[in-house]
Design a protein around this motif. Structure first.
Motif, short mmCIF file in Angstrom:
data_model
loop_
_atom_site.label_atom_id
_atom_site.label_comp_id
_atom_site.label_asym_id
_atom_site.label_seq_id
_atom_site.Cartn_x
_atom_site.Cartn_y
_atom_site.Cartn_z
N SER A 66 0.83 -1.21 0.00
CA SER A 66 0.00 0.00 0.00
C SER A 66 0.86 1.25 0.00
O SER A 66 0.55 2.24 -0.67
CB SER A 66 -0.94 0.00 1.21
OG SER A 66 -1.86 -1.05 1.13
N ARG A 100 -4.97 -4.83 -10.76
CA ARG A 100 -4.30 -3.64 -10.24
C ARG A 100 -2.82 -3.62 -10.60
O ARG A 100 -2.28 -2.65 -11.12
CB ARG A 100 -4.43 -3.59 -8.72
CG ARG A 100 -5.86 -3.32 -8.21
CD ARG A 100 -6.68 -4.59 -8.23
NE ARG A 100 -7.85 -4.51 -7.39
CZ ARG A 100 -9.09 -4.63 -7.84
NH1 ARG A 100 -9.34 -4.77 -9.13
NH2 ARG A 100 -10.10 -4.61 -7.00
N ARG A 101 -2.15 -4.74 -10.32
CA ARG A 101 -0.70 -4.82 -10.55
C ARG A 101 -0.36 -4.70 -12.03
O ARG A 101 0.58 -3.99 -12.41
CB ARG A 101 -0.19 -6.14 -9.97
CG ARG A 101 1.32 -6.34 -10.00
CD ARG A 101 1.66 -7.59 -9.19
NE ARG A 101 3.09 -7.84 -9.16
CZ ARG A 101 3.73 -8.64 -10.01
NH1 ARG A 101 3.05 -9.26 -10.97
NH2 ARG A 101 5.03 -8.83 -9.91
N TYR A 108 -6.64 -0.39 -4.00
CA TYR A 108 -5.73 -1.43 -3.52
C TYR A 108 -5.61 -1.37 -1.99
O TYR A 108 -5.70 -2.39 -1.31
CB TYR A 108 -4.36 -1.23 -4.16
CG TYR A 108 -3.40 -2.37 -3.93
CD1 TYR A 108 -3.26 -3.40 -4.86
CD2 TYR A 108 -2.62 -2.44 -2.78
CE1 TYR A 108 -2.39 -4.45 -4.64
CE2 TYR A 108 -1.74 -3.48 -2.56
CZ TYR A 108 -1.63 -4.49 -3.49
OH TYR A 108 -0.76 -5.52 -3.28
N THR A 155 -4.38 -8.30 -6.29
CA THR A 155 -5.56 -8.51 -5.43
C THR A 155 -6.84 -8.69 -6.23
O THR A 155 -7.91 -8.89 -5.63
CB THR A 155 -5.72 -7.33 -4.46
OG1 THR A 155 -5.86 -6.11 -5.21
CG2 THR A 155 -4.52 -7.20 -3.54
#
Length: 639
Positions: free
Chosen positions: A381, A441-442, A497, A563
């Motif tokens: 994060s 997300r990644r 995230y 995630t």
């Protein structure tokens, strides 16, 4: 109720249906790969995900009756019984005769027509979106004002002192957010509630914007903008939480993401206001009327939100936490179509809060860093929140007018170009609602960081052009392409995230940490940019942030775990993988990506988060032994 021949014990969560564990073996396969403390967190997550999971029908009905008597809600007992059944299993209404045809229609349409909601819910959405726009305008109007006020205040030269002072004034709200106001979010929400906190913060935004417009020295403007941070910090956390707590589960994620999208809209609107008010001439006795109107106008939407919030519902979750169950039910009735929906949400929030109370007495701040699973989430994060600032977005959002002036534009074209940047930033945030769950997300970050680095290099290197037209075109193209790549990647990903990476029991603490991180680096970015330009020129300044985009690509590759589409159980497993193991996995993805995207081959992707086979789990012992081990793990973790 003899017609209840089917006991609804399916562990389906109303909070997030896809987090339900449909096969007990899946739980053991996942938990068997975790250490003792992470298994304890998984147990806590499972309980917080749906505390009603597995409760027999008779016991559930008895619990509801006791709840109604203790809270003075016996007049709602039939609705509460039906609501508890749906809270435990969101599909049970199709199998049970207790539900009327109208109940079944409304509950079914929650899924089949999820955007068909009450007028009050959409009133709340409009209000929250305007609050987000207030945030964007508070950030953006200084962009145009700073090409005007420094000369009036005697800090308009290009020397070292004046550059630092301009940066200090521009960054003042974010200094307040990082050091004080973000950490006031929890006590403000605890004592005032969501509505009053939003009212207070928007009123602070309104008053401090007017205050900023009335200043006549640089230090006075700094103080006014510092106090603006008390309106920005708590609001940036409270509004998304308020939206989440009022929204129905099927559209909760999309509504919470509206915060980022309408903040981008507020930035574009602030740039437009800068352009419009630039043409306002000074009035008798008033010097700098145009920049004063720019700064003051940002407070007007805040005043509108203050008026809107008076008629909006209070968060039912906050009311329940204060023991005001009747009020919470009435507010839920305003937000939902039927009393069964309201009773379902009321009872589910109640049992969820009871489960959270079981976690009291644990030092959540210490556990966020002491337990590896939590520490990995906090590190990831931190990376995405730090990256949201050090990718360089806000040096453009706050200083684009100065940048365009430096490349040869006059003031009006510079303001127009800034407005075009803000508009692109907003428009390309719209697809993020779909891409963030499609590509992950990644993956979005890994794709967009190199593109943003190239765009920043184009922007910086364009200043070497000897042609004024070529220089202006290169800078504009670089900045506009940067906005296009930023908006679907580092724009929406960090808050999304951070909101899902932390275990439920420390999520509030984790989000405060994440929010303070982004505001602190926002302050650093804002205060240092004028000095960077002075010391290294635009080529070096933009090259600095292009370098950070490359560094952040490496950090995301090594430290940030995916995630997307992960249940709570799976997230516990993902973040329990040792840091070194995940970093090595990230390095192995480089040749995989080269083969797939450069050589157009079809390499087999590596599965890092492999779970043990069912045979391996069954050999480890029966279910009772596994449950006993989990209880022991929880006791050890608490100890």
């Amino acid at each position: 109720m003899s017609e209840m021949s089917t006991s609804p014990t399916s562990p389906t969560s109303n909070e997030k249906p896809d987090t339900a564990v449909k096969n007990p073996h899946d739980v053991h396969r996942q938990r068997s790969n975790m250490d003792a403390r992470t298994r304890a967190i998984a147990n806590a997550n499972a309980k917080l995900s749906n505390p009603l999971s597995g409760i027999p029908y008779d016991r559930l009905m008895a619990d509801v009756e006791i709840f109604a008597e203790e809270r003075g809600l016996t007049h709602l007992l039939p609705e509460l019984e039906k609501g508890a059944l749906v809270a435990q299993d969101s599909t049970c209404y199709d199998r049970l005769d207790i539900f009327s045809a109208e109940d079944k229609r409304i509950l079914k349409e929650e899924v089949t027509h999820r955007w068909r909601q009450t007028p009050m819910l959409y009133y709340m959405v409009v209000m929250s979106s305007l609050a987000a726009a207030v945030q964007g305008m508070d950030e953006a109007v200084i962009n145009g004002a700073q090409i005007l006020y420094p000369t009036q205040f005697g800090i308009g030269s290009s020397n070292n002192r004046d550059s630092w002072l301009v940066g200090l004034i521009n960054s003042a709200p974010y200094l307040c957010c990082a050091t004080i106001s973000c950490w006031m979010t929890q006590p403000l929400n605890h004592y005032l509630g969501r509505k009053k906190t939003i009212f207070v913060t928007c009123m602070i935004s309104f008053l401090t914007c007017i205050w900023s417009a009335l200043t006549n020295s640089w230090w006075h403007l700094f103080i006014a903008r510092f106090f603006l941070g008390f309106g920005i910090g708590p609001k940036s956390t409270t509004v998304p939480v308020y939206t989440a707590e009022c929204s129905p589960a099927p559209i909760r994620g999309a509504l919470v993401m509206m915060w980022q999208m309408w903040t981008a809209f507020g930035i574009a609107l602030g740039d437009l206001i800068d352009l419009v008010f630039y043409f306002i001439p000074d009035a008798p006795g008033v010097t700098g009327l145009n920049w004063r109107l720019m700064l003051g106008s940002a407070g007007v939407p805040g005043l509108v939100v203050c008026l809107q919030i008076l008629f909006a519902p209070e968060s039912p979750r906050w009311l329940i936490s204060k023991g005001r169950y009747e009020d919470a039910f009435n507010e839920l009735c305003r937000l939902r179509f039927s009393h069964v929906q309201a009773a379902r949400d009321l009872y589910y929030i109640h049992v969820l809060l009871e489960a959270e109370n079981d976690m009291e007495g644990r030092n959540r701040m210490v556990e966020m860093f002491a337990i590896p699973r939590n520490r990995h989430a906090a590190l990831a994060s931190w990376v995405v929140m730090f990256g949201q600032q050090f990718c360089g977005i806000n040096v453009i959002a706050y200083y684009s007018s100065n940048i365009f002036l430096a490349c040869g534009f006059t003031q009006i074209p510079a303001l127009t170009s800034s407005f075009a940047f803000g508009t692109l930033n907003w428009l390309f945030a719209l697809p993020a609602i779909f891409t963030i769950d499609t590509f992950g997300r990644r993956n979005l970050l890994l794709f967009t960081f190199p593109c943003m680095a190239i765009c920043l290099l184009i922007t910086g290197f364009s200043f070497w052009s000897t042609s004024e037209t070529g220089r202006a075109a290169g800078v504009s193209i670089g900045i506009y392409l940067f906005a296009i790549f930023y908006s679907p990647g580092e724009g929406p990903v960090p808050f999304t995230y951070s909101a899902e990476a932390f275990p439920l029991y420390i999520r509030d603490v984790g989000m405060s940490f994440a929010t303070a991180t982004t505001w602190f680096w926002n302050f650093v970015l804002s205060i240092t940019w004028p000095w960077l330009i002075l010391a290294f020129g635009p080529q070096g300044a933009f090259g600095w942030y292009a370098t950070w985009c490359c560094i952040l690509w490496v950090l995301v590759l090594l430290l940030v775990r995916e995630t997307k589409d992960k249940t709570l159980e799976e997230l516990d497993q993902v973040f329990s993988v040792p840091l070194g193991t995940h970093a090595a996995y990230g390095l192995r993805q480089i040749p995989y990506g080269f083969k797939k995207f450069v050589l157009f081959q079809n390499p087999v992707p590596e599965q890092l988060y492999r779970v043990k086979s069912e045979a391996e789990v069954l050999n480890a012992g029966d279910d009772e032994k596994a449950r006993r081990q989990e209880r022991e793990d929880m006791e050890k973790a608490n100890a």
